[in-house]
Structures are given as structure tokens and as C-alpha cells.
Design a protein around this motif. Sequence first.
Motif, PDB file in Angstrom:
ATOM      1  N   HIS A   1      37.800  30.851  38.892  1.00 23.18           N
ATOM      2  CA  HIS A   1      39.131  30.444  38.447  1.00 23.18           C
ATOM      3  C   HIS A   1      39.142  28.949  38.148  1.00 23.18           C
ATOM      4  O   HIS A   1      39.680  28.499  37.126  1.00 23.18           O
ATOM      5  CB  HIS A   1      40.168  30.784  39.523  1.00 23.18           C
ATOM      6  N   GLY A   2      38.516  28.167  39.028  1.00 28.76           N
ATOM      7  CA  GLY A   2      38.460  26.722  38.816  1.00 28.76           C
ATOM      8  C   GLY A   2      37.720  26.348  37.545  1.00 28.76           C
ATOM      9  O   GLY A   2      38.164  25.470  36.792  1.00 28.76           O
ATOM     10  N   HIS A   3      36.583  27.023  37.282  1.00 33.14           N
ATOM     11  CA  HIS A   3      35.825  26.753  36.052  1.00 33.14           C
ATOM     12  C   HIS A   3      36.662  27.077  34.818  1.00 33.14           C
ATOM     13  O   HIS A   3      36.702  26.298  33.858  1.00 33.14           O
ATOM     14  CB  HIS A   3      34.551  27.599  36.033  1.00 33.14           C
ATOM     15  N   ALA A   4      37.312  28.229  34.843  1.00 37.31           N
ATOM     16  CA  ALA A   4      38.083  28.672  33.679  1.00 37.31           C
ATOM     17  C   ALA A   4      39.257  27.738  33.405  1.00 37.31           C
ATOM     18  O   ALA A   4      39.507  27.353  32.255  1.00 37.31           O
ATOM     19  CB  ALA A   4      38.578  30.094  33.884  1.00 37.31           C
ATOM     20  N   VAL A   5      39.989  27.356  34.448  1.00 35.60           N
ATOM     21  CA  VAL A   5      41.140  26.456  34.284  1.00 35.60           C
ATOM     22  C   VAL A   5      40.693  25.114  33.714  1.00 35.60           C
ATOM     23  O   VAL A   5      41.326  24.556  32.807  1.00 35.60           O
ATOM     24  CB  VAL A   5      41.866  26.262  35.634  1.00 35.60           C
ATOM     25  N   LYS A   6      39.586  24.595  34.226  1.00 32.70           N
ATOM     26  CA  LYS A   6      39.062  23.312  33.743  1.00 32.70           C
ATOM     27  C   LYS A   6      38.724  23.382  32.252  1.00 32.70           C
ATOM     28  O   LYS A   6      39.035  22.461  31.483  1.00 32.70           O
ATOM     29  CB  LYS A   6      37.820  22.948  34.555  1.00 32.70           C
ATOM     30  N   ARG A   7      38.116  24.478  31.831  1.00 38.54           N
ATOM     31  CA  ARG A   7      37.728  24.606  30.424  1.00 38.54           C
ATOM     32  C   ARG A   7      38.930  24.770  29.519  1.00 38.54           C
ATOM     33  O   ARG A   7      38.984  24.189  28.425  1.00 38.54           O
ATOM     34  CB  ARG A   7      36.757  25.782  30.274  1.00 38.54           C
TER      35      ARG A   7
ATOM     36  N   VAL B   1      44.317  26.907  17.203  1.00 42.37           N
ATOM     37  CA  VAL B   1      44.233  27.703  18.433  1.00 42.37           C
ATOM     38  C   VAL B   1      45.334  27.334  19.428  1.00 42.37           C
ATOM     39  O   VAL B   1      45.366  27.882  20.531  1.00 42.37           O
ATOM     40  CB  VAL B   1      42.857  27.545  19.126  1.00 42.37           C
ATOM     41  N   SER B   2      46.229  26.424  19.024  1.00 42.53           N
ATOM     42  CA  SER B   2      47.309  26.035  19.945  1.00 42.53           C
ATOM     43  C   SER B   2      48.144  27.244  20.356  1.00 42.53           C
ATOM     44  O   SER B   2      48.635  27.319  21.483  1.00 42.53           O
ATOM     45  CB  SER B   2      48.200  24.973  19.305  1.00 42.53           C
ATOM     46  N   LYS B   3      48.284  28.208  19.446  1.00 43.08           N
ATOM     47  CA  LYS B   3      49.087  29.406  19.737  1.00 43.08           C
ATOM     48  C   LYS B   3      48.415  30.300  20.788  1.00 43.08           C
ATOM     49  O   LYS B   3      49.075  31.128  21.434  1.00 43.08           O
ATOM     50  CB  LYS B   3      49.318  30.201  18.447  1.00 43.08           C
ATOM     51  N   ASP B   4      47.089  30.149  20.952  1.00 45.80           N
ATOM     52  CA  ASP B   4      46.351  30.977  21.908  1.00 45.80           C
ATOM     53  C   ASP B   4      46.288  30.365  23.303  1.00 45.80           C
ATOM     54  O   ASP B   4      45.911  31.057  24.260  1.00 45.80           O
ATOM     55  CB  ASP B   4      44.915  31.200  21.408  1.00 45.80           C
ATOM     56  N   LEU B   5      46.635  29.093  23.421  1.00 47.68           N
ATOM     57  CA  LEU B   5      46.469  28.400  24.695  1.00 47.68           C
ATOM     58  C   LEU B   5      47.245  29.042  25.848  1.00 47.68           C
ATOM     59  O   LEU B   5      46.707  29.164  26.956  1.00 47.68           O
ATOM     60  CB  LEU B   5      46.861  26.927  24.542  1.00 47.68           C
ATOM     61  N   PRO B   6      48.512  29.461  25.658  1.00 52.06           N
ATOM     62  CA  PRO B   6      49.231  30.093  26.775  1.00 52.06           C
ATOM     63  C   PRO B   6      48.529  31.352  27.295  1.00 52.06           C
ATOM     64  O   PRO B   6      48.453  31.567  28.509  1.00 52.06           O
ATOM     65  CB  PRO B   6      50.601  30.425  26.173  1.00 52.06           C
ATOM     66  N   ALA B   7      47.995  32.164  26.379  1.00 54.39           N
ATOM     67  CA  ALA B   7      47.306  33.395  26.794  1.00 54.39           C
ATOM     68  C   ALA B   7      46.023  33.059  27.546  1.00 54.39           C
ATOM     69  O   ALA B   7      45.689  33.699  28.555  1.00 54.39           O
ATOM     70  CB  ALA B   7      46.994  34.260  25.576  1.00 54.39           C
ATOM     71  N   TRP B   8      45.283  32.047  27.071  1.00 53.04           N
ATOM     72  CA  TRP B   8      44.051  31.651  27.752  1.00 53.04           C
ATOM     73  C   TRP B   8      44.346  31.093  29.137  1.00 53.04           C
ATOM     74  O   TRP B   8      43.620  31.386  30.090  1.00 53.04           O
ATOM     75  CB  TRP B   8      43.309  30.617  26.919  1.00 53.04           C
TER      76      TRP B   8
ATOM     77  N   LYS C   1      46.840  31.886  31.000  1.00 53.62           N
ATOM     78  CA  LYS C   1      47.226  33.019  31.843  1.00 53.62           C
ATOM     79  C   LYS C   1      45.997  33.787  32.301  1.00 53.62           C
ATOM     80  O   LYS C   1      45.904  34.217  33.467  1.00 53.62           O
ATOM     81  CB  LYS C   1      48.170  33.933  31.062  1.00 53.62           C
ATOM     82  N   GLN C   2      45.023  33.985  31.383  1.00 49.25           N
ATOM     83  CA  GLN C   2      43.783  34.674  31.747  1.00 49.25           C
ATOM     84  C   GLN C   2      43.030  33.899  32.825  1.00 49.25           C
ATOM     85  O   GLN C   2      42.517  34.479  33.785  1.00 49.25           O
ATOM     86  CB  GLN C   2      42.885  34.832  30.519  1.00 49.25           C
ATOM     87  N   ALA C   3      42.961  32.578  32.652  1.00 52.43           N
ATOM     88  CA  ALA C   3      42.251  31.747  33.623  1.00 52.43           C
ATOM     89  C   ALA C   3      42.932  31.802  34.986  1.00 52.43           C
ATOM     90  O   ALA C   3      42.277  31.949  36.018  1.00 52.43           O
ATOM     91  CB  ALA C   3      42.177  30.308  33.126  1.00 52.43           C
ATOM     92  N   ASP C   4      44.253  31.722  34.994  1.00 51.39           N
ATOM     93  CA  ASP C   4      44.989  31.743  36.254  1.00 51.39           C
ATOM     94  C   ASP C   4      44.866  33.100  36.946  1.00 51.39           C
ATOM     95  O   ASP C   4      44.855  33.182  38.177  1.00 51.39           O
ATOM     96  CB  ASP C   4      46.464  31.422  35.989  1.00 51.39           C
ATOM     97  N   GLY C   5      44.745  34.162  36.151  1.00 53.43           N
ATOM     98  CA  GLY C   5      44.660  35.508  36.718  1.00 53.43           C
ATOM     99  C   GLY C   5      43.347  35.802  37.409  1.00 53.43           C
ATOM    100  O   GLY C   5      43.251  36.769  38.176  1.00 53.43           O
ATOM    101  N   LEU C   6      42.328  34.961  37.194  1.00 57.16           N
ATOM    102  CA  LEU C   6      41.026  35.217  37.802  1.00 57.16           C
ATOM    103  C   LEU C   6      41.075  35.141  39.325  1.00 57.16           C
ATOM    104  O   LEU C   6      40.322  35.826  40.006  1.00 57.16           O
ATOM    105  CB  LEU C   6      39.993  34.214  37.272  1.00 57.16           C
TER     106      LEU C   6
END
Length: 324
Positions: free
Chosen positions: A213-219, A261-268, A270-275
Motif C-alpha cells: 500500500h505504501g509503495h502504491a500510494v507513493k507512486r 491522465v489527470s482524470k484517472d488519478l482519483p481511481a488510481w 482509490k486502488q492504491a488505498d484499497g491495497l
Amino acid sequence: MPMQPFAADWDRATAQQAEQWNWLAVEIAEIRRCAAAGDQAHDRLALILLDHLVEVVISREVNARLALQAADSIIAEIRESRDNGGELTEKLSRLVDEHVGPDRREKIDKHLNEKTRFLKQKGVLTAQECEVLDRLHQYRNAAYHRDTLEPDLISDLVLAYRVLADELIGRHRPIAWTMASSGSGPVVTPQQLRGRLSEGVDADVKAMARRFHGHAVKRVKAVAAAVAIARQMLGIDSSGKADPSLPDDEMASMLTGLSNVSKDLPAWAKQADGLKSKTSSLTGLMIPFINLDRTLNRIEPSVRRLEMILDYWEQERIDEIRGK
């Protein structure tokens, strides 16, 4: 029916004299030593050794499944009889349909994903395990051949790989359980290797979930920062249109790609936080991480390129101030 040897090392006359499991025990010891060193260089080596270990075990599992199948010539005769109108029992029909011919055996011998796919068909591996193992093999290539893997991610990949590899070793059922040793030491069997890789490892899935989760959020945050800079450089207004006076060049194309890709940032995000909630199993955690990782990999080269350009401009500004 005659045996159909698969791998070269199984068909050797000296197979029973090979210290096949003893040297895997040595490799496991080296993996543990490297992982315990706590630096990036040793983590890379541990990842490479783990990938080799897993491929060896998977190859031997494939060998065990293929070594006793009917010879190609016999299958060809049965298939010809069926094609000419001969009636086969259900068992013989299944034997023909499930036979792995020389072309596919060659592919299986060369590619890990073909091996995992075959074992999935045989019910040895799950679809999730296949996807994770194939992706971990790609991570190994990224760390070794291309050096594109994030340094702080490697140690956690080693941790996950150790747990998965230990499970594969414990599940393996080779044809020959005990191999003779040329040394005076005790002979190692596969079951004696189980637990060695994960010994002393914090295999708690919740802890691993927090790490990934930490890796994904950072990226995702790094991508979001680059997108914000790109939109600023493009002079994008409230309507979403860029400054028309900007030149239509390679730089503008890269910035536009980042901006889009700004429109995709909220979904990404959310995916990162869900890990952090993916704690049912290690593969259940790795699959969503891998999916997000593949998505981010498509935009991150532009992020890194923008960072390099900004660093270059900053250095030029500093040199100008210093009068260089």
C-alpha cells in the motif's frame, strides 16, 4: 506405455547421482543470507536467486507430470485410428486430447509462463498464482536486465517471493524423492526444504499489505505531482484547454500525455488505498498491486523524463547564478 522424458536433466543416466535437492538447499541458504544483508545489492541478488529457484521447482513439477505420458509415436497411431473412424474409449480419447506434443514441450521448456500455464491446466497452480509468478519473473528481469525496478520495492518483492516459493516447494511431488549424494553429508529431500525460505520471515499478510500500500500510494502521488506540473507548463485553463501559443513539439506531446491522465488519478488513488484491506491471502494482495503497477508503468517513463528535465533546468539556473 513407454516413458516420455521431458527435461534433459531427467533423461540423464546419472540422474540418481545428481545432488539436485542438496544444491537447492545451498541456494536457499544464500537467498536467506542475501535477504538478511539489508542492502539493495543483496536484495537484487536474492530476487534473482529466488526466481531461479522457483523456475527449477516448477520445471521439475512439469517433468513429473510429463515423464509418464505416452510416447508421441503411440499417440500419433491412436489419433490416426480415431481420424479414420475408429472408436476409442473415453480414457483413450482423453489421453490423446491431453497429450503434450513436441512443439508445446519445446515452448514449455523455454518459457516460465508456459510452464505455469500448463500447471494451471493440471490443477497444480491457481490462476492467481500463475499471474503472480509470471509477474514476479518480470520483476526479476526489471531488476536485473533493465534496472527499472524501484529500489525500495525490491526487498518487499523478495519477501513475497520467499513465501510463495516456500509454498511451491512444500507442494512439489517429484518422481524420485531422494537423490543420492556424492558427499558424506545427509541427503536432502524436497519436504526437508519446506519452511527454510520463510523461516524468520514476517509472513503476516496484513503487514505485507501495508508495505505494498505504501509503495502504491507513493507512486500515485509522484504521478499526480508530475501531472500538476505538466498542466501548469501547458497553461491549461479552467475549461481544460492548453495555451495555443505553445509550440507543438515533442515536449508538448509528453506534457499533454501526462495532463490527460489527470482524470484517472482519483481511481488510481482509490486502488492504491484499497491495497491495505487486501489481507485474505498473499496472492489476493499481489493481484491488485500488479494490476495498478502495470497501469502506472505506462505513464511513469514520462514522469521520470519530466523530473530529469526539471533537474537539468534547475542545474542550469544554479550555474547561471554562480556565473558558470
